[in-house]
Motif scaffolding. Sequence first.
Motif: not given
Length: 656
Positions: A279-281, A287-288
């Motif tokens: 998720x983090x990457x 750009x979320x």
Amino acid sequence: MTLNTERIRIAAPPSQQRLAQELKTTLAEYRIPVNVKRGKGIQSLSEIPDDWLIVICTPETPGDPAVLSAIDDFLKEGERDRILTLLAEGTPKSSFPENLLREVKPDGTVIEHEPLAANITADDPGKSLKKLQVEKLRILAPMLGTSFDGLMNRSRRRRNRILLAASAAVFVAFAVFLGLAVSRMRQTAAQEAELQRQFEQKEGERQKAEEAAHQARISLGETIALEARDALERNNTELALLLCLEFEREMPESEILQKTFADALKRRCAAGYVPITSEKSYKRTRGMDKVLVDETYRDQQKPTAAAEEKPALPGSCDIPVPESAPGDKTWINNDGLAWMGLRCYSVQQDCAVYRGSLKYDEPNERKYALWIRSIENPEEAYWLRNQDGTLFTKDNFIGAEFITDSILLIFSDRKPFCYDTAGREWLSLPGTDTELPFSVEKITDIGLPDKVFVFGEKAFAVYEREPFRLLYVIDDEVTENAITKDNSGDVWVGATAGALPDGEERIVIGNGHVYDAKTGDYLFKFGGEKARIFGSSEYGTHEFSSEGWLPVFIGKDCHLIDMRDGSNAAVIENTGGSRYILYGPEDEETGLRSASLILTYITQASETENNPRIFWEYHENATEVPDNNMEQIALARELLNGRELVPSERSRYRLD
């Protein structure tokens, strides 16, 4: 306040919430030793076999009602031996609650207990947190079924290995420096006749050093390939590709690097659902928004379709008891305050509804009542009253849900009531004159904005919002067997609804039982006995995708069920999670998102190595992977679309 971490609950007085959060984080980050994993079969704290309660004890704790309630819940279940204590301030005598130290048997016998305690008392908070790093092992030992000394010795051995490795590195550096110094001294002392020979010797040594460095790079690359393989096993294909590409030049000479890279690329290019990255990457490189799940407010009742955004509302509050009107009882709650929990709200009408209980002047007698306040101006609030001015109270549970912007549907046992919060008046609408044939446990909106779902223990009813009316009641063999209140802590295991692309509507209950939401007719069962829609109310809404698919977790796999006929549309294998969020393109007509991009995860907590949050992308067809290594590298670069390892990732894998 009580915090939840998988099977572990933490109860602490208000002044110790920061310590409770620190303890929660410390436990979540703990890596279980390999010997414990093998011996006990526990891979993470989410797999511990029992529920545990950790009580943070200070002189405030014995008087905190929330902490005492959490302890009583465990004691009622006979779980005294799974209550652990963490002494943060004071002494055991001043800080341990009475119900932990003494047990009164039915015959009046008093049994003294000495709870297992970890002690982090110190002169200042910094020292306490430092002690917590050791004392956490005293808490973890009984949960993992091992001894404190065993965990402590493992921690010491790990620290000693790190010190030994550091010493070895210093020794190697010193040896290299000494060799260069000796070489320099020999060069200075040599005669001119020996200069040419020394130059040729140094040139040979340089070539050997370059070769050694090259071999060292290959060796490091093969070590990183193992890390990449581990990332691939955690469904992070993007990270696996990036780690291998760090050794692009060495790849042709290493079979391990080539195979790991090729395996990651083939999986990334396969047909069906393929894992992308964490998720983090994913969000950082696309750009979320940074926050996927809003943890600041979780009520179990969804807002109506008219609500444009979720307001910042407290989940509970203490309210002064109402003044008694003629015909009312005299309310005698402790300190004159009633604890009220949020039930529902309407943003359009600037209105929030809270429910709580009121005691009156007969022993152990209480009534349930509703308190209504403005969202924007909390001072504008009132208790819901009957037409004659007396307080609207009921002996049993009161459920509430907004069926329009201002019309509030209230249930007491089997009887529905409707109240207009805009006009502050009671309404007699069609359907309010008919009692349901079952006691109501829960009112909710589970996916169809034009309907309200009312659940009992073994039956449910569906109401239309506008015009308000009862559509049908379902009380059949399926609902009799689909209810799991006795073993789940929730009224229903699985309850969701949604619309299909062709306009049909479905209701799903229990382990895959499907009804027509328009008629109430039973249609089919999917997924076998192990299909799971919900595990608890914390899992959130399980929504249909714009394709009419519903993700359902069966074992370690996520099955995308086509809700038209219950067939299996697709499977996400070995997700490493049991929850999901749809992130595909949104259908403008229905507002539903496609299942072409799905995030799977285990808990609401932030992503960790043991609790990954992974994006999965659906490929209708596989992308052909070339046999040539250079062409494979070019394809991987194209798929990564400019993504590079960030400094924190480079540091983690010691690439700098």
